[in-house]
Design an enzyme around this catalytic site. Structure first.
Site, mmCIF file in Angstrom:
data_model
loop_
_atom_site.group_PDB
_atom_site.id
_atom_site.type_symbol
_atom_site.label_atom_id
_atom_site.label_comp_id
_atom_site.label_asym_id
_atom_site.label_seq_id
_atom_site.Cartn_x
_atom_site.Cartn_y
_atom_site.Cartn_z
ATOM 1 N N HIS A 177 -3.581 11.314 -6.698
ATOM 2 C CA HIS A 177 -4.973 11.658 -6.401
ATOM 3 C C HIS A 177 -5.737 11.854 -7.708
ATOM 4 C CE1 HIS A 177 -8.538 13.875 -5.148
ATOM 5 N NE2 HIS A 177 -8.244 14.744 -6.099
ATOM 6 N N TYR A 199 -9.008 18.824 1.266
ATOM 7 C CA TYR A 199 -9.612 17.567 1.733
ATOM 8 C C TYR A 199 -10.731 17.819 2.752
ATOM 9 C CZ TYR A 199 -6.479 14.158 -0.542
ATOM 10 O OH TYR A 199 -5.828 13.348 -1.448
ATOM 11 N N GLU A 207 -12.047 21.022 -7.351
ATOM 12 C CA GLU A 207 -10.595 20.809 -7.210
ATOM 13 C C GLU A 207 -9.806 21.564 -8.285
ATOM 14 O OE1 GLU A 207 -10.260 16.541 -7.014
ATOM 15 O OE2 GLU A 207 -11.175 16.484 -5.019
ATOM 16 N N LYS A 261 1.387 13.041 -5.624
ATOM 17 C CA LYS A 261 1.483 13.330 -4.185
ATOM 18 C C LYS A 261 2.948 13.407 -3.732
ATOM 19 C CE LYS A 261 -3.041 11.432 -2.910
ATOM 20 N NZ LYS A 261 -3.746 10.527 -1.964
ATOM 21 N N ASN A 320 -0.059 7.060 -1.304
ATOM 22 C CA ASN A 320 -0.464 6.210 -2.428
ATOM 23 C C ASN A 320 -0.242 6.889 -3.794
ATOM 24 O OD1 ASN A 320 -2.511 8.065 -2.229
ATOM 25 N ND2 ASN A 320 -4.147 6.592 -1.896
HETATM 26 P P1 RTP Z 1 -7.875 10.519 -3.397
HETATM 27 O O1 RTP Z 1 -9.024 11.363 -2.901
HETATM 28 O O2 RTP Z 1 -6.542 10.925 -2.791
HETATM 29 O O3 RTP Z 1 -7.809 10.449 -4.880
HETATM 30 O O4 RTP Z 1 -8.088 9.016 -2.927
HETATM 31 P P2 RTP Z 1 -9.407 8.145 -2.915
HETATM 32 O O5 RTP Z 1 -10.573 8.912 -3.483
HETATM 33 O O6 RTP Z 1 -9.084 6.835 -3.538
HETATM 34 O O7 RTP Z 1 -9.591 7.928 -1.355
HETATM 35 P P3 RTP Z 1 -10.335 8.847 -0.276
HETATM 36 O O8 RTP Z 1 -11.282 7.971 0.480
HETATM 37 O O9 RTP Z 1 -10.864 10.098 -0.919
HETATM 38 O O10 RTP Z 1 -9.146 9.219 0.714
HETATM 39 C C1 RTP Z 1 -8.308 10.314 0.440
HETATM 40 C C2 RTP Z 1 -6.884 9.960 0.783
HETATM 41 O O11 RTP Z 1 -6.763 9.801 2.194
HETATM 42 C C3 RTP Z 1 -5.781 8.814 2.472
HETATM 43 N N1 RTP Z 1 -6.419 7.777 3.267
HETATM 44 N N2 RTP Z 1 -5.910 7.349 4.381
HETATM 45 N N3 RTP Z 1 -5.423 5.903 6.764
HETATM 46 C C4 RTP Z 1 -6.560 5.707 6.107
HETATM 47 O O12 RTP Z 1 -7.419 4.942 6.509
HETATM 48 C C5 RTP Z 1 -6.761 6.417 4.856
HETATM 49 N N4 RTP Z 1 -7.774 6.281 4.037
HETATM 50 C C6 RTP Z 1 -7.565 7.151 3.034
HETATM 51 C C7 RTP Z 1 -5.245 8.310 1.142
HETATM 52 O O13 RTP Z 1 -4.077 9.080 0.802
HETATM 53 C C8 RTP Z 1 -6.384 8.622 0.212
HETATM 54 O O14 RTP Z 1 -5.919 8.727 -1.104
HETATM 55 MG MG MG Z 2 -11.053 10.880 -2.827
#
Ligand code: RTP
Ligand code: MG
Length: 139
Positions: free
Chosen positions: A116, A50, A127, A10, A113
């Site tokens: 991804h 997204y 994706e 990222k 973070n």
């Molecule tokens: P990713 O898709 O990026 O691999 O991450 P993930 O599955 O662990 O988490 P996801 O729930 O899919 O969330 C996608 C990305 O959104 C950002 N995020 N911000 N501010 C918030 O509450 C929040 N929650 C998630 C993070 O960059 C997360 O990786």
């Molecule tokens: Mg995710």
């Protein structure tokens, strides 16, 4: 089972010159880099990527962040690659990620973070297709 998954280094991690370390961690875990490119997403392209999160309160901020600078996109192949890469990344929130995981080591916040990873075979297929054409993934 051999799988191909999709990873992004990222903008926050690219900006801090962490690509080499993160690519090395992928290879050290036994995953093969079968596709690789660096690009900058537009806001619209980040929103398309997204789209599953479009109703979430963090969507605007997330798509601003993901389009804020270059990213490095990686197709990763290996045994149970989807789960293997998610395990290496660690929990979404770096503060809650296991010690030794990439988000724990390199993540700066819940949003920034570092990495991804696709979360299921269907999302990996979407994706990978969003970023790579058939000639760009060589297994
Ligand atoms: P990713 O898709 O990026 O691999 O991450 P993930 O599955 O662990 O988490 P996801 O729930 O899919 O969330 C996608 C990305 O959104 C950002 N995020 N911000 N501010 C918030 O509450 C929040 N929650 C998630 C993070 O960059 C997360 O990786
Ligand atoms: Mg995710």
């Amino acid at each position: 089972m051999q799988q191909t998954t999709f990873a992004i280094i990222k903008p926050d991690a690219v900006a801090r010159n962490l690509c080499g370390e993160i690519l090395a961690a992928m290879e050290s875990a036994g995953l093969r880099i079968v596709g690789l490119k660096r690009l900058r997403l537009s806001k619209l392209q980040a929103a398309g990527f997204y789209a599953v999160h479009r109703e979430r309160p963090f969507f605007e901020s997330l798509t601003d962040y993901m389009s804020s600078g270059p990213v490095v996109c990686v197709a990763l192949r290996g045994e149970n690659a989807i789960a293997a890469w998610r395990g290496l990344m660690g929990a979404t929130d770096p503060a809650k990620a296991e010690p030794g995981t990439l988000r724990r080591k390199y993540g700066q916040s819940l949003e920034a973070n570092a990495v991804h990873g696709s979360d299921a075979p269907e999302t990996a297929a979407f994706e990978l297709g969003y970023f790579f054409n058939g000639l760009e993934i060589v297994e």
